[in-house]
Design an enzyme around this catalytic site. Structure first.
Site, PDB file in Angstrom:
ATOM      1  N   THR A   1       0.837  -1.207   0.000  1.00 14.34           N
ATOM      2  CA  THR A   1       0.000   0.000   0.000  1.00 14.34           C
ATOM      3  C   THR A   1       0.875   1.261   0.000  1.00 14.34           C
ATOM      4  O   THR A   1       0.566   2.247  -0.673  1.00 14.34           O
ATOM      5  CB  THR A   1      -0.915   0.011   1.248  1.00 14.34           C
ATOM      6  OG1 THR A   1      -1.702  -1.170   1.209  1.00 14.34           O
ATOM      7  CG2 THR A   1      -1.808   1.228   1.280  1.00 14.34           C
TER       8      THR A   1
ATOM      9  N   HIS B   1       1.995   1.886  -3.448  1.00  9.93           N
ATOM     10  CA  HIS B   1       0.940   2.536  -4.257  1.00  9.93           C
ATOM     11  C   HIS B   1       0.896   4.044  -3.979  1.00  9.93           C
ATOM     12  O   HIS B   1       0.771   4.853  -4.887  1.00  9.93           O
ATOM     13  CB  HIS B   1      -0.438   1.938  -3.948  1.00  9.93           C
ATOM     14  CG  HIS B   1      -0.615   0.526  -4.415  1.00  9.93           C
ATOM     15  ND1 HIS B   1      -0.590   0.177  -5.742  1.00  9.93           N
ATOM     16  CD2 HIS B   1      -0.812  -0.620  -3.725  1.00  9.93           C
ATOM     17  CE1 HIS B   1      -0.773  -1.136  -5.855  1.00  9.93           C
ATOM     18  NE2 HIS B   1      -0.901  -1.645  -4.641  1.00  9.93           N
TER      19      HIS B   1
END
Ligand code: NAD
Ligand code: ZN
Length: 342
Positions: free
Chosen positions: A40, A43
């Site tokens: 995450t 990202h």
């Protein structure tokens, strides 16, 4: 304090000084010692479509940590300065239908630290006291710092499954898949096949106790050999890759269970009739960690000594080397990556 900040809606992170957070009466201030780095964060670093749709810079990044309580708000009773802790990073509303029926892991009002509010790649973080989880004295801050992804693995492996004696296929040996191998083993799985395209990660899966760790092209043969041709009782889909998802449904036995954790980048086509319905398969979508059943399981498995996540941790960096941390994650050469902060 030093912190890693998503400063602007463009790729990258900035290491900079920001004020130590102030806490509300129901919050605690935690000095962060170790913090896990996750896909995450990559990202958010790369500022991909998901991050652009979700995050509002500027904010401090990071959602997995272990540390020591520095200060508690006036209303906090069961946490005190000096406590060794980690925390559930999903902050839920506590009042909606889902929260009130024991399903707060899918609370629609969830705010995630390091995504929707300031996170833990910093010397201090403020957390609601309800989210704080105490660590046993013999659990290191480093292991405390990976409870979040370990919890994903516990949730996927153990929720609704009948693991003792089961045959299991784990598709995807990223950090969560590798943890899952060790959890299934500790929970009494009789045979664990792990698949990945990356030989380094297959080696980590073997180190965590897989019976076979194979390239996806060899997964079918390994599963058939281990199950007299039947297919496995349980698949943990931990890659999010479409071909692995189809393989999950192909290699689960009739009447088996597929636990879906991996997140495909875009929508994929499934033949519901042949892949799920006529096979009588049960599918479970995993979101985060169940609050707080998953956390109790995690603590008790660590206490038992039968599950040890430490072989999965391959790289440690100071915050200033954040670019290198992101690079090793993207390269696929790492298992779990951890920041050593204070
Ligand atoms: P990761 O991306 O490091 O792991 C995925 C692994 O799958 C990689 O090692 C990759 O080499 C492997 N892979 C690629 N193609 C494959 C194939 N055909 N067959 C088998 N394996 C293949 O990620 P991670 O941090 O371990 O997370 C695993 C997945 O779970 C990711 O999709 C992530 O987005 C997702 N995730 C979901 C939740 C949730 O709450 N549902 C939480 C955290 C992570
Ligand atoms: Zn809620």
């Amino acid at each position: 304090m030093k912190s890693l900040v998503k400063e602007s809606p463009t790729p990258g992170f900035v290491l900079k000084d920001v004020p130590v957070p102030t806490i509300r009466d129901d919050e605690v201030l935690i000095r962060v010692h170790r913090a896990g780095v996750c896909g995450t964060d990559v990202h958010i670093h790369d500022w991909d479509d998901w991050a652009q749709g979700r995050c509002k810079p500027p904010f401090v990044v990071g959602h997995e940590f272990g540390g020591e309580v520095a200060e508690v708000g006036a209303l906090v009773k069961d946490v005190k300065a000096g406590d060794r802790v980690t925390a559930e990073g999903h902050i839920v509303c506590g009042r909606c239908h889902l929260c009130r029926t024991g399903n707060s892991h899918v609370c629609p009002f969830t705010k995630i630290i390091g995504v929707d509010r300031d996170g833990c790649f910093a010397e201090y973080i403020a957390m609601p006291a309800t989210n704080v989880w105490h660590l046993d004295d013999d659990v290191s801050f480093e292991v405390g710092g990976i409870h979040d992804p370990m919890g994903n693995a516990f949730h996927t492996a153990l929720h609704g499954t009948e693991m003792p004696g089961a045959t299991v296929l784990i598709t995807g040996c990223g950090p969560i898949g590798i943890f899952a191998v060790g959890i299934c083993k500790a929970a009494g799985a009789s045979h664990i096949v792990a698949s990945d395209v990356n030989p380094k990660r297959l080696a980590l899966a073997m180190a965590m106790g897989a019976h076979n760790a194979v390239h996806p092209t060899e997964a079918e043969a390994a599963v058939r050999a281990a199950t007299e041709g039947l297919g496995v009782d349980i698949v943990l889909e931990m890659s999010g890759v479409p071909s692995a998802i189809h393989q999950a449904f192909a290699l689960v036995r009739v009447g088996g269970r597929v636990q879906m954790l991996g997140i495909p980048a875009k929508s994929i086509e499934i033949n519901l009739a042949t892949e799920i319905i006529f096979k009588g398969v049960t599918v479970y979508g995993v979101v985060g960690r169940r609050m707080y059943e998953t956390w109790i399981q995690m603590t008790q498995f660590l206490r038992s000594g039968q599950f040890d996540p430490r072989p999965a941790i391959t790289h440690r960096f100071p915050l200033k080397d954040h670019a290198e941390a992101i690079r090793v994650i993207k390269s696929g050469e790492a298992g779990k990556v951890v920041f050593e902060i204070t």
